[in-house]
Design a protein around this motif. Structure first.
Motif, mmCIF file in Angstrom:
data_model
loop_
_atom_site.group_PDB
_atom_site.id
_atom_site.type_symbol
_atom_site.label_atom_id
_atom_site.label_comp_id
_atom_site.label_asym_id
_atom_site.label_seq_id
_atom_site.Cartn_x
_atom_site.Cartn_y
_atom_site.Cartn_z
ATOM 1 N N ARG A 3 3.072 18.494 -13.836
ATOM 2 C CA ARG A 3 3.673 19.221 -14.890
ATOM 3 C C ARG A 3 3.853 19.105 -15.698
ATOM 4 N NH1 ARG A 3 9.224 15.654 -13.900
ATOM 5 N NH2 ARG A 3 8.342 15.126 -11.875
ATOM 6 N N GLN A 4 2.705 17.824 -16.392
ATOM 7 C CA GLN A 4 1.565 17.890 -18.233
ATOM 8 C C GLN A 4 0.974 18.845 -18.344
ATOM 9 O OE1 GLN A 4 0.956 13.504 -18.421
ATOM 10 N NE2 GLN A 4 3.022 12.896 -19.072
ATOM 11 N N ASN A 5 0.894 19.573 -18.219
ATOM 12 C CA ASN A 5 -0.591 20.368 -17.059
ATOM 13 C C ASN A 5 -0.187 21.717 -17.414
ATOM 14 O OD1 ASN A 5 -2.252 18.844 -17.364
ATOM 15 N ND2 ASN A 5 -3.426 18.204 -15.031
ATOM 16 N N ALA A 6 0.818 22.006 -16.907
ATOM 17 C CA ALA A 6 2.052 23.271 -16.926
ATOM 18 C C ALA A 6 2.058 23.069 -18.206
ATOM 19 C CB ALA A 6 2.908 23.389 -15.847
ATOM 20 N N LEU A 7 2.998 22.699 -18.477
ATOM 21 C CA LEU A 7 3.425 22.279 -20.190
ATOM 22 C C LEU A 7 2.722 22.383 -21.210
ATOM 23 C CD1 LEU A 7 5.841 22.261 -21.556
ATOM 24 C CD2 LEU A 7 5.610 19.732 -21.785
ATOM 25 N N LEU A 8 1.234 21.503 -21.035
ATOM 26 C CA LEU A 8 0.471 22.123 -22.349
ATOM 27 C C LEU A 8 -0.253 23.700 -21.925
ATOM 28 C CD1 LEU A 8 -1.618 18.881 -21.996
ATOM 29 C CD2 LEU A 8 -0.146 19.761 -24.176
ATOM 30 N N THR A 33 0.656 -1.234 -0.138
ATOM 31 C CA THR A 33 0.028 -0.440 -0.064
ATOM 32 C C THR A 33 0.619 1.196 -0.047
ATOM 33 O OG1 THR A 33 -1.552 -1.244 0.877
ATOM 34 C CG2 THR A 33 -2.137 1.101 1.411
ATOM 35 N N SER A 34 1.678 1.344 1.333
ATOM 36 C CA SER A 34 2.878 2.616 1.052
ATOM 37 C C SER A 34 3.529 2.491 -0.723
ATOM 38 C CB SER A 34 3.941 1.835 1.827
ATOM 39 O OG SER A 34 3.281 1.760 3.636
ATOM 40 N N GLU A 35 3.790 1.838 -1.387
ATOM 41 C CA GLU A 35 4.431 1.724 -2.195
ATOM 42 C C GLU A 35 3.551 2.089 -3.618
ATOM 43 O OE1 GLU A 35 6.004 -1.953 -3.549
ATOM 44 O OE2 GLU A 35 7.577 -2.536 -2.100
ATOM 45 N N GLN A 36 2.058 1.905 -3.329
ATOM 46 C CA GLN A 36 1.031 1.902 -4.200
ATOM 47 C C GLN A 36 0.745 3.669 -4.695
ATOM 48 O OE1 GLN A 36 -2.522 -0.530 -3.823
ATOM 49 N NE2 GLN A 36 -1.244 -2.083 -5.197
ATOM 50 N N ILE A 37 0.751 4.061 -3.061
ATOM 51 C CA ILE A 37 0.929 5.684 -2.710
ATOM 52 C C ILE A 37 1.852 6.686 -3.136
ATOM 53 C CG2 ILE A 37 0.439 7.209 -0.655
ATOM 54 C CD1 ILE A 37 -1.171 5.001 1.251
ATOM 55 N N GLU A 38 3.357 5.899 -3.383
ATOM 56 C CA GLU A 38 4.743 6.232 -3.624
ATOM 57 C C GLU A 38 4.001 6.844 -5.034
ATOM 58 O OE1 GLU A 38 7.767 4.720 -2.140
ATOM 59 O OE2 GLU A 38 7.993 5.326 -0.275
ATOM 60 N N LEU A 39 3.516 5.541 -6.122
ATOM 61 C CA LEU A 39 3.685 5.472 -7.463
ATOM 62 C C LEU A 39 2.335 6.609 -7.646
ATOM 63 C CD1 LEU A 39 3.450 1.544 -8.129
ATOM 64 C CD2 LEU A 39 5.414 3.983 -8.546
ATOM 65 N N LEU A 40 1.436 6.559 -7.121
ATOM 66 C CA LEU A 40 0.156 7.433 -7.057
ATOM 67 C C LEU A 40 0.863 9.019 -6.832
ATOM 68 C CD1 LEU A 40 -2.737 5.463 -5.932
ATOM 69 C CD2 LEU A 40 -2.957 6.511 -8.088
ATOM 70 N N GLU A 41 1.351 9.833 -5.804
ATOM 71 C CA GLU A 41 1.932 11.173 -5.432
ATOM 72 C C GLU A 41 2.707 11.359 -7.068
ATOM 73 O OE1 GLU A 41 3.553 10.485 -1.658
ATOM 74 O OE2 GLU A 41 1.812 10.545 -0.729
ATOM 75 N N ALA A 42 3.731 10.064 -7.139
ATOM 76 C CA ALA A 42 4.588 10.195 -8.423
ATOM 77 C C ALA A 42 3.935 10.844 -10.171
ATOM 78 C CB ALA A 42 5.791 9.183 -8.593
ATOM 79 N N LEU A 43 2.397 10.098 -9.649
ATOM 80 C CA LEU A 43 2.307 10.221 -11.344
ATOM 81 C C LEU A 43 1.048 11.209 -11.343
ATOM 82 C CD1 LEU A 43 0.785 8.905 -13.432
ATOM 83 C CD2 LEU A 43 -0.819 8.071 -12.301
ATOM 84 N N LEU A 44 0.600 11.825 -10.272
ATOM 85 C CA LEU A 44 0.464 13.263 -9.367
ATOM 86 C C LEU A 44 0.924 14.309 -10.350
ATOM 87 C CD1 LEU A 44 -2.322 14.708 -8.363
ATOM 88 C CD2 LEU A 44 -1.241 15.090 -6.608
#
Length: 96
Positions: free
Chosen positions: A55-60, A39-50
């Motif tokens: 960053r993609q939204n800012a670039l767009l 669960t901790s690993e999944q939370i870290e991955l979701l935070e990295a994805l967010l």
């Protein structure tokens, strides 16, 4: 003599039950700990994805602003006032 045999068997049964409870407890602890770490690993991955999505939204947004055609100054002021109102509303909406 029968008292010694029965008390020895009772003592042995108590030890066996204690060992079984210990093994069951260790197995349960293993699976709970494993689920918690996943669960901790999944939370870290979701935070990295967010973070990447932000960053993609800012670039767009920068790309869209760079590709916009030039408009008169009067319309820009009206658009800026409208964008400020929209930005205030967007800040109130919770992120996913």
């Amino acid at each position: 003599m029968s008292d010694l045999v029965s008390s020895g068997a009772l003592n042995l049964a108590s030890v066996v039950v204690s060992v079984l409870l210990l093994v069951v407890g260790l197995v349960l602890w293993f699976f709970v700990n494993r689920a918690s770490s996943r669960t901790s690993e999944q939370i870290e991955l979701l935070e990295a994805l967010l973070d990447q999505q932000k960053r993609q939204n800012a670039l767009l947004r920068r790309l869209c602003e760079a590709n916009e055609p030039e408009k008169p100054a009067v319309e820009e002021k009206a658009v800026e006032a409208k964008n400020e109102d929209e930005d205030d509303f967007i800040r109130l909406v919770a992120e996913r």
